[in-house]
Motif scaffolding. Structure first.
Motif, PDB file in Angstrom:
ATOM      1  N   HIS A 212       0.785  -1.242  -0.120  1.00 35.41           N
ATOM      2  CA  HIS A 212      -0.044  -0.054   0.036  1.00 35.41           C
ATOM      3  C   HIS A 212       0.848   1.260   0.007  1.00 35.41           C
ATOM      4  N   LYS A 213       0.398   2.513  -0.141  1.00 34.23           N
ATOM      5  CA  LYS A 213       1.091   3.530  -0.498  1.00 34.23           C
ATOM      6  C   LYS A 213       1.213   4.190   0.939  1.00 34.23           C
ATOM      7  N   PRO A 214       1.990   4.686   1.398  1.00 31.86           N
ATOM      8  CA  PRO A 214       2.221   5.489   2.766  1.00 31.86           C
ATOM      9  C   PRO A 214       1.361   6.971   2.795  1.00 31.86           C
ATOM     10  N   THR A 215       0.704   6.978   3.991  1.00 31.96           N
ATOM     11  CA  THR A 215      -0.217   7.936   3.925  1.00 31.96           C
ATOM     12  C   THR A 215       0.280   9.320   4.102  1.00 31.96           C
ATOM     13  N   TYR A 216       1.541   9.384   4.939  1.00 30.24           N
ATOM     14  CA  TYR A 216       2.175  10.725   5.290  1.00 30.24           C
ATOM     15  C   TYR A 216       3.512  10.969   4.888  1.00 30.24           C
ATOM     16  N   ILE A 217       3.700  12.028   4.709  1.00 30.97           N
ATOM     17  CA  ILE A 217       5.374  12.259   4.306  1.00 30.97           C
ATOM     18  C   ILE A 217       5.810  13.051   5.627  1.00 30.97           C
ATOM     19  N   VAL A 218       6.961  12.555   6.263  1.00 30.58           N
ATOM     20  CA  VAL A 218       7.299  13.148   7.383  1.00 30.58           C
ATOM     21  C   VAL A 218       8.853  13.585   7.058  1.00 30.58           C
TER      22      VAL A 218
ATOM     23  N   THR B 203      -1.456  18.213   0.801  1.00 30.33           N
ATOM     24  CA  THR B 203      -0.422  18.745   1.395  1.00 30.33           C
ATOM     25  C   THR B 203      -0.639  18.652   3.050  1.00 30.33           C
ATOM     26  N   ASP B 204      -1.710  18.413   3.389  1.00 30.60           N
ATOM     27  CA  ASP B 204      -2.060  18.454   4.695  1.00 30.60           C
ATOM     28  C   ASP B 204      -1.669  17.252   5.411  1.00 30.60           C
ATOM     29  N   PHE B 205      -1.309  16.168   4.608  1.00 29.19           N
ATOM     30  CA  PHE B 205      -0.534  14.818   4.908  1.00 29.19           C
ATOM     31  C   PHE B 205       1.143  15.252   5.069  1.00 29.19           C
ATOM     32  N   ILE B 206       1.357  16.168   4.625  1.00 31.64           N
ATOM     33  CA  ILE B 206       2.947  16.541   4.929  1.00 31.64           C
ATOM     34  C   ILE B 206       3.117  17.079   6.445  1.00 31.64           C
ATOM     35  N   LYS B 207       3.852  16.194   7.222  1.00 31.77           N
ATOM     36  CA  LYS B 207       3.862  16.375   8.711  1.00 31.77           C
ATOM     37  C   LYS B 207       5.423  16.446   9.245  1.00 31.77           C
ATOM     38  N   GLY B 208       5.363  17.064  10.423  1.00 29.05           N
ATOM     39  CA  GLY B 208       6.674  16.879  11.038  1.00 29.05           C
ATOM     40  C   GLY B 208       6.685  15.819  11.927  1.00 29.05           C
ATOM     41  N   HIS B 209       7.874  15.209  12.491  1.00 33.11           N
ATOM     42  CA  HIS B 209       7.808  14.143  13.455  1.00 33.11           C
ATOM     43  C   HIS B 209       7.199  14.080  14.518  1.00 33.11           C
ATOM     44  N   ARG B 210       7.173  15.530  14.731  1.00 34.39           N
ATOM     45  CA  ARG B 210       6.482  15.880  16.223  1.00 34.39           C
ATOM     46  C   ARG B 210       5.002  15.721  16.329  1.00 34.39           C
ATOM     47  N   ASP B 211       4.462  15.611  15.018  1.00 36.37           N
ATOM     48  CA  ASP B 211       2.998  15.479  14.906  1.00 36.37           C
ATOM     49  C   ASP B 211       2.541  14.085  15.089  1.00 36.37           C
ATOM     50  N   PHE B 212       3.449  13.079  15.501  1.00 37.86           N
ATOM     51  CA  PHE B 212       3.116  11.849  15.894  1.00 37.86           C
ATOM     52  C   PHE B 212       3.624  11.420  17.149  1.00 37.86           C
TER      53      PHE B 212
ATOM     54  N   GLN C 192      -3.794  23.136   4.986  1.00 40.73           N
ATOM     55  CA  GLN C 192      -2.927  23.168   6.145  1.00 40.73           C
ATOM     56  C   GLN C 192      -3.482  22.579   7.441  1.00 40.73           C
ATOM     57  N   PRO C 193      -3.244  21.673   7.802  1.00 43.66           N
ATOM     58  CA  PRO C 193      -3.835  20.789   9.074  1.00 43.66           C
ATOM     59  C   PRO C 193      -3.789  21.787  10.193  1.00 43.66           C
ATOM     60  N   VAL C 194      -4.637  21.268  11.335  1.00 44.05           N
ATOM     61  CA  VAL C 194      -4.442  21.834  12.939  1.00 44.05           C
ATOM     62  C   VAL C 194      -3.707  20.517  13.492  1.00 44.05           C
ATOM     63  N   GLU C 195      -2.668  20.719  14.384  1.00 45.37           N
ATOM     64  CA  GLU C 195      -1.748  19.862  14.878  1.00 45.37           C
ATOM     65  C   GLU C 195      -1.897  20.038  16.626  1.00 45.37           C
ATOM     66  N   TRP C 196      -1.606  19.221  17.423  1.00 44.23           N
ATOM     67  CA  TRP C 196      -1.483  19.406  18.534  1.00 44.23           C
ATOM     68  C   TRP C 196      -0.303  19.999  18.998  1.00 44.23           C
ATOM     69  N   PRO C 197      -0.317  20.727  20.083  1.00 40.39           N
ATOM     70  CA  PRO C 197       1.221  21.744  20.410  1.00 40.39           C
ATOM     71  C   PRO C 197       1.934  20.708  20.997  1.00 40.39           C
ATOM     72  N   LEU C 198       3.345  21.013  20.919  1.00 38.51           N
ATOM     73  CA  LEU C 198       4.442  20.405  21.849  1.00 38.51           C
ATOM     74  C   LEU C 198       4.548  21.264  22.675  1.00 38.51           C
ATOM     75  N   LEU C 199       4.509  20.870  24.175  1.00 35.52           N
ATOM     76  CA  LEU C 199       4.755  21.571  25.243  1.00 35.52           C
ATOM     77  C   LEU C 199       5.984  21.063  25.957  1.00 35.52           C
ATOM     78  N   ARG C 200       6.758  21.810  26.412  1.00 36.67           N
ATOM     79  CA  ARG C 200       7.670  21.473  27.334  1.00 36.67           C
ATOM     80  C   ARG C 200       8.608  22.512  28.304  1.00 36.67           C
ATOM     81  N   GLN C 201       9.309  21.931  29.306  1.00 40.36           N
ATOM     82  CA  GLN C 201       9.584  22.560  30.412  1.00 40.36           C
ATOM     83  C   GLN C 201       9.977  24.099  30.079  1.00 40.36           C
ATOM     84  N   GLY C 202       9.480  24.980  30.629  1.00 40.90           N
ATOM     85  CA  GLY C 202       9.948  26.560  30.668  1.00 40.90           C
ATOM     86  C   GLY C 202       8.621  27.162  29.732  1.00 40.90           C
ATOM     87  N   ASP C 203       7.888  26.339  29.264  1.00 41.87           N
ATOM     88  CA  ASP C 203       6.426  26.999  28.499  1.00 41.87           C
ATOM     89  C   ASP C 203       5.691  27.474  29.699  1.00 41.87           C
ATOM     90  N   THR C 204       4.873  28.418  29.394  1.00 42.58           N
ATOM     91  CA  THR C 204       3.684  29.120  30.107  1.00 42.58           C
ATOM     92  C   THR C 204       2.557  29.382  29.337  1.00 42.58           C
TER      93      THR C 204
END
Ligand SMILES: [Zn+2]
Length: 323
Positions: A65-71, A188-197, A228-240
Motif C-alpha cells: 500500500h502507499k504511505p499515508t504521510y510524508i514526514v 499537502t495536509d498529510f505533509i507532517k513533522g515528526h512531532r505530529d506523531f 494546512q492541518p491543525v496539529e496538537w501543540p508540543l509543550l516542554r519545560q519552560g513553557d507558560t
C-alpha cells in the motif's frame, strides 16, 4: 509565512488582476486561471549503490500500500556543517546507516531518504527509491514510533531548533516532497513533522515552523491549493500560558499531582513523564531523538490519551486558538 511563498502570492495576485481584465475570474490565493495540476519532476536522488551503503542484514519489507504521510525530520547530530559537498551527503548517509545497524540493531537505515545541508538527496533504506518511483507501495522504515507502516520519512541533516536550514536544503526538500506527494497522491495536509506523531522536538522549532510554507511550495509546484492541518501543540519545560494550564487540568483529571498554574516547571514535567509511562507511550525512534533525552515533552502521542473520551478535534482546535 516567510520567504518565497509571500512573493508568490503577490505575483499571483498581480496575475489575477491582469487575467480579470480579460474576462477570466481568479481569487486571492487561488491558482492562476491558466494553471492546472501538473506532475512534479523526479529530483536527483543518489541510490544506496552510489553512496557505499552496506547491504541490509535483515530483509527489506515492502508493504502493498502507499504511505499515508510524508514526514520531515532533522538529524541533530552531527550538527550544522558548512561542508555542502556531495561526498559529505554520502558520508552522513553511511554514518546514519552504521548507527542504525550497529547501535540500534535495525537491519538498515531507518529513514527512506536523507537530504544534506548541501541539498544532495540520498536513498536511505534499500529499495526506497525504486518503490517511490513505482508509486503504489511502501518500504517499511523505522523513523516514527508506532506509525512506520504509514509514514515515509526524510532525514534533513542538521539541527534546526534555533537556526534556519540552508537554502539548498530547503529547495531540495521542496522538490523531494513534491515528487513524493505526486507519486503517491498525498495531499499537502498529510505533509507532517515528526512531532505530529511522537513527543519529540524533531524536526526542530524552526524547520517545523516552516511546514506551512513547505505545503504552500509543494502545492504551487503541483498546481493545486495547499491544505494546512491543525496539529496538537508540543509543550516542554519552560513553557507558560493557557495551553500549559489546559494540560495541567487534564493531567490532574487523570490523577497526576500537579497544580494548575500555567507554568510548565519540573513538577509538570514529572507529571507528564509519569502519565506517559503509565500509558505505555514509547519514545520517538528517529536519528535525532536517539541523541536527545526527550522524556517529559508533551506532544501528539500524549494529548489523545489525556483527552480520551472528549471531542478531541474540538480540544485540538481550542488549543490552537489559545496557543
Ligand atoms: Zn525525527
Amino acid at each position: 509565512m516567510t520567504g518565497n511563498s509571500g512573493f508568490d502570492r503577490r505575483a499571483l495576485f498581480k496575475g489575477g488582476i491582469a487575467a480579470t481584465a480579460v474576462g477570466a475570474l481568479t481569487t486571492w490565493g487561488a491558482a492562476p486561471a491558466t494553471a492546472a495540476p501538473r506532475r512534479a519532476a523526479e529530483p536527483v536522488i543518489y541510490g544506496t549503490d552510489l553512496w557505499g551503503a552496506r547491504p541490509p542484514d535483515q530483509p527489506i519489507e515492502v508493504l502493498d500500500h502507499k504511505p499515508t504521510y510524508i514526514v520531515v525530520h532533522h538529524t541533530v547530530e552531527p550538527g550544522n556543517t558548512e561542508d555542502y559537498s556531495r561526498e559529505r551527503a554520502f558520508q552522513i548517509s553511511r554514518d546514519i546507516q552504521t548507527f542504525h545497524m550497529d547501535t540500534r540493531g535495525w537491519g538498515d537505515s531507518g529513514q527512506q531518504f536523507t537530504n544534506s545541508r548541501g541539498g544532495h538527496i540520498t536513498e536511505g533504506r534499500h529499495r526506497s527509491l525504486e518503490v517511490l518511483r513505482g508509486g503504489t507501495q511502501h518500504v517499511l522504515g523505522a523513523n516514527v514510533g508506532n506509525h512506520n507502516s504509514e509514514v515515509v520519512g526524510i532525514e534533513n541533516e542538521g539541527l534546526y531548533t534555533d537556526v534556519d536550514v540552508p537554502q539548498a536544503l530547503w529547495d531540495s526538500l521542496v522538490n523531494l516532497v513534491a515528487y513524493m506527494a505526486d507519486q503517491y497522491g498525498i495531499t499537502t495536509d498529510f505533509i507532517k513533522g515528526h512531532r505530529d506523531f511522537n513527543s519529540t522536538e524533531c524536526p526542530g522549532e524552526v524547520l517545523y515552523g516552516r511546514l506551512p510554507e513547505l505545503r504552500e511550495a509543494v502545492a504551487a509546484s503541483l498546481g493545486v491549493q495547499a491544505r494546512q492541518p491543525v496539529e496538537w501543540p508540543l509543550l516542554r519545560q519552560g513553557d507558560t500560558g493557557e495551553q500549559v494550564r489546559e494540560a495541567q487540568r487534564l493531567l490532574r483529571a487523570r490523577g497526576e499531582k500537579v497544580s494548575v498554574d500555567g507554568v510548565f516547571g519540573p513538577a509538570t514535567r514529572s507529571a507528564v513523564r509519569s502519565f506517559a509511562d503509565a500509558n505505555g507511550v514509547s519514545t520517538a525512534t528517529c536519528y535525532a531523538s536517539a541523541h536527545t533525552d526527550e522524556r517529559g515533552l508533551l506532544g501528539a502521542d500524549i494529548w489523545p490519551l489525556l483527552t480520551d473520551g472528549a471531542d478531541r478535534q474540538a480540544v485540538k482546535q481550542r488549543l490552537a486558538r489559545i496557543g
